[in-house]
Write an enzyme that holds these catalytic residues in place. Structure first.
Site, PDB file in Angstrom:
ATOM      1  N   ASP A  31       0.836  -0.876  -0.161  1.00 16.59           N
ATOM      2  CA  ASP A  31      -0.276   0.069   0.187  1.00 16.59           C
ATOM      3  C   ASP A  31       1.172   1.085  -0.158  1.00 16.59           C
ATOM      4  O   ASP A  31       1.952   1.447   0.609  1.00 16.59           O
ATOM      5  CB  ASP A  31      -0.844   0.078   1.066  1.00 16.59           C
ATOM      6  CG  ASP A  31      -1.653   0.994   1.389  1.00 16.59           C
ATOM      7  OD1 ASP A  31      -1.700   1.890   0.134  1.00 16.59           O
ATOM      8  OD2 ASP A  31      -2.345   1.027   1.840  1.00 16.59           O
ATOM      9  N   GLU A  83      29.201   7.005   6.583  1.00 16.07           N
ATOM     10  CA  GLU A  83      29.027   5.993   7.112  1.00 16.07           C
ATOM     11  C   GLU A  83      28.741   4.960   5.476  1.00 16.07           C
ATOM     12  O   GLU A  83      28.762   3.837   5.810  1.00 16.07           O
ATOM     13  CB  GLU A  83      28.055   5.935   7.820  1.00 16.07           C
ATOM     14  CG  GLU A  83      26.661   6.161   7.758  1.00 16.07           C
ATOM     15  CD  GLU A  83      25.295   5.695   8.784  1.00 16.07           C
ATOM     16  OE1 GLU A  83      25.210   4.111   8.880  1.00 16.07           O
ATOM     17  OE2 GLU A  83      24.740   5.978   9.626  1.00 16.07           O
ATOM     18  N   CYS A 120      25.018   8.302  11.688  1.00 15.22           N
ATOM     19  CA  CYS A 120      24.440   9.671  11.294  1.00 15.22           C
ATOM     20  C   CYS A 120      25.085  11.048  12.414  1.00 15.22           C
ATOM     21  O   CYS A 120      24.665  12.133  11.413  1.00 15.22           O
ATOM     22  CB  CYS A 120      22.607   9.431  10.922  1.00 15.22           C
ATOM     23  SG  CYS A 120      22.359   8.324  10.312  1.00 15.22           S
ATOM     24  N   SER A 211      16.069  -0.015  17.616  1.00 17.32           N
ATOM     25  CA  SER A 211      16.699   1.557  17.021  1.00 17.32           C
ATOM     26  C   SER A 211      15.622   2.771  17.549  1.00 17.32           C
ATOM     27  O   SER A 211      16.459   3.204  17.291  1.00 17.32           O
ATOM     28  CB  SER A 211      16.800   1.489  15.219  1.00 17.32           C
ATOM     29  OG  SER A 211      17.537   2.431  14.778  1.00 17.32           O
ATOM     30  N   HIS A 244      17.335  14.907  13.771  1.00 16.72           N
ATOM     31  CA  HIS A 244      17.826  14.001  12.376  1.00 16.72           C
ATOM     32  C   HIS A 244      16.880  12.486  11.896  1.00 16.72           C
ATOM     33  O   HIS A 244      16.132  12.776  12.823  1.00 16.72           O
ATOM     34  CB  HIS A 244      19.628  12.525  13.145  1.00 16.72           C
ATOM     35  CG  HIS A 244      18.477  11.640  12.380  1.00 16.72           C
ATOM     36  ND1 HIS A 244      19.718  11.331  11.198  1.00 16.72           N
ATOM     37  CD2 HIS A 244      18.967  10.586  13.138  1.00 16.72           C
ATOM     38  CE1 HIS A 244      19.652   9.779  11.101  1.00 16.72           C
ATOM     39  NE2 HIS A 244      19.542   9.300  11.903  1.00 16.72           N
ATOM     40  N   ASN A 328      16.298   9.450   3.401  1.00 15.15           N
ATOM     41  CA  ASN A 328      17.355   9.578   4.784  1.00 15.15           C
ATOM     42  C   ASN A 328      19.329   9.348   4.035  1.00 15.15           C
ATOM     43  O   ASN A 328      19.698   8.999   3.353  1.00 15.15           O
ATOM     44  CB  ASN A 328      17.537   7.743   5.377  1.00 15.15           C
ATOM     45  CG  ASN A 328      18.601   8.563   6.546  1.00 15.15           C
ATOM     46  OD1 ASN A 328      18.970   9.386   6.622  1.00 15.15           O
ATOM     47  ND2 ASN A 328      18.544   7.428   6.964  1.00 15.15           N
TER      48      ASN A 328
END
Length: 447
Positions: A31, A83, A120, A211, A244, A328
């Protein structure tokens, strides 16, 4: 005391885009609302065949230096946060300097160069390093060039795949800055966590639910640490709060918890108590579970109040506008959020000169940093000089089949890229130009 901060800033996005609702969702048999409403994302940015973390960083830095009339001799330090590095020894900053030396008459041999890694948050840590270098008087009148650059790829069919993005943010750090002044006040929250990591691998191993909990926990600790430093926090004191932003949906959660925290024992809590009651206190409950249930219920009610909705619309929502269209950017994410918020303010004739920003950075593994910034007199000119909208409009809209090929191109573990043709035409920019004799990546400037 001489102020130090970000004097100028530039953004470089990958030149390809993947529409999550129109292209990605149908291919995944999902969806579209899962991405646009749940994650809060519409489009992901990707690098073309000839782009990578070096080209995006160098192109952002080049435009920034040209716009500010800078030469290599003006720069005493180059720090790159990423990173997504492809070399465990040679830092990305040396590649970036090598690119820039192709278009300038002199070199960066005098400049200190390094690479920062802490997921990050490394972009903000690099800013801190540059700030400390200048405040210590070790810069000899020179400026610092700080770059956050990443290609945030996940393994195919990974739950995080829809949050992917690619881009770079370049910043000049200097005395008496035109953009924002950095504060000496910082708060930190840090712990040894395994919520997101890349142990000798390109694609991350992620425990998604954990996370999110770790993100929120470290942010709370950083806020509490900032308060212990003597900084009084009130929700009405900050014009914008850039977080962030791995995806806007996570910021929605963090903003609610942060607002609840700083409202406690203030006039705001008393005002809201007439509508939703007073915030629950731990001592009022027999068990921790009962307390957590009450806190969750209160937070849900809080986010539905008009006062909170107005605050969120003014303070948080503007910072998410670019992230929704690029995904991101890892180390660049919070710096994109700052730009987005100030860009929205300029477009809506909101003068933020002298206003306070509360910048909330995070890196998995895990650490959060929260610090205040003051918007400087030249912020409008800096935002006006950006060409973010043009970059977003010019991106090539890839099909799902093209996405699959591009994903393979930037997968370090495959060699299926040799016959993949570029989808856009490079012009006046640095591009990847193949491999050197020792396996290093090579670059050239296309005029």
């Amino acid at each position: 005391m001489t102020t130090v901060g970000i004097d100028a800033i530039e953004i470089r996005t990958g030149k390809l885009q993947l529409d999550l609702a129109e292209t990605f969702a149908p291919a995944q048999d999902e969806d579209p609302g899962k991405y646009t409403k749940g994650l809060g994302l519409h489009v992901s940015s990707f690098p073309d065949v000839y782009e990578d973390i070096v080209t995006m960083a160098a192109n952002a830095a080049h435009r920034l230096m040209e716009r500010k009339g800078l030469t290599p001799d003006d720069i005493g330090r180059i720090d790159v946060a990423t990173e997504s590095a492809f070399d465990n020894s040679k830092p990305v900053s040396t590649y970036v300097a090598g690119c820039l030396e192709q278009v300038y008459d002199d070199d960066f041999h005098h400049a200190n160069k390094g690479e920062r890694k802490f997921a990050c948050i490394a972009g903000t840590q690099s800013l801190d390093d540059a700030y400390n270098w200048i405040r210590a008087g070790r810069n000899r009148g020179r400026k610092a060039l700080v770059i956050a650059t990443d290609t945030a790829l996940y393994a195919r069919d990974d739950p995080g795949e829809a949050t992917q993005g690619a881009g770079a943010v370049a910043m000049i750090v200097d005395e008496d800055p035109d953009f924002v002044e950095l504060s000496t006040d910082q708060g930190f929250g840090s712990a040894d966590e395994t919520d997101f990591l890349k142990p000798n691998q390109q694609f991350p191993s992620v425990d998604g639910k954990r996370s999110m909990k770790v993100y929120l926990a470290r942010m709370r600790e950083a806020m509490e640490d900032l308060e212990r430093a003597g900084v009084e926090l009130h929700p009405d004191d900050f014009a914008l709060i850039p977080f962030h932003t791995p995806f806007p949906g996570m910021v929605r959660k963090a903003a609610a918890l942060g607002y609840r925290h700083v409202c406690r024992d203030t006039d705001v809590e008393l005002e809201l108590a007439e509508e939703i009651g007073r915030q629950p206190r731990r001592e009022e409950f027999k068990t921790q579970e009962q307390f957590f249930d009450a806190i969750e219920e209160y937070t849900d009610a809080l986010t539905e109040t008009e006062r909170y909705e107005d605050w969120y619309a003014d303070t948080i929502e503007p910072t998410l506008e670019i992230a929704r269209e690029v995904g991101n950017w890892y180390t660049g994410s919070v710096h994109v959020a700052r730009v987005a918020g100030l860009k929205h303010a300029l477009e809506h004739d909101r003068d933020l000169t002298g206003a306070q920003l509360l910048v909330a950075s995070y890196g998995s593994g895990a650490q959060a940093e929260i610090h205040a910034e003051t918007v400087a007199d030249g912020w409008k000119a800096e935002i006006e000089a950006l060409n973010v909208d043009d970059q977003l409009d010019r991106r090539y809209d890839i099909s799902f089949e093209e996405y699959e090929r591009i994903h393979d191109v930037h997968n370090h573990d495959t060699d299926d890229y040799a016959d993949v043709e570029e989808l856009t035409t490079p012009s006046e920019e640095f591009v990847f130009d193949g491999w050197g004799r020792m396996g290093e990546r090579k670059y050239r400037y296309v005029r």
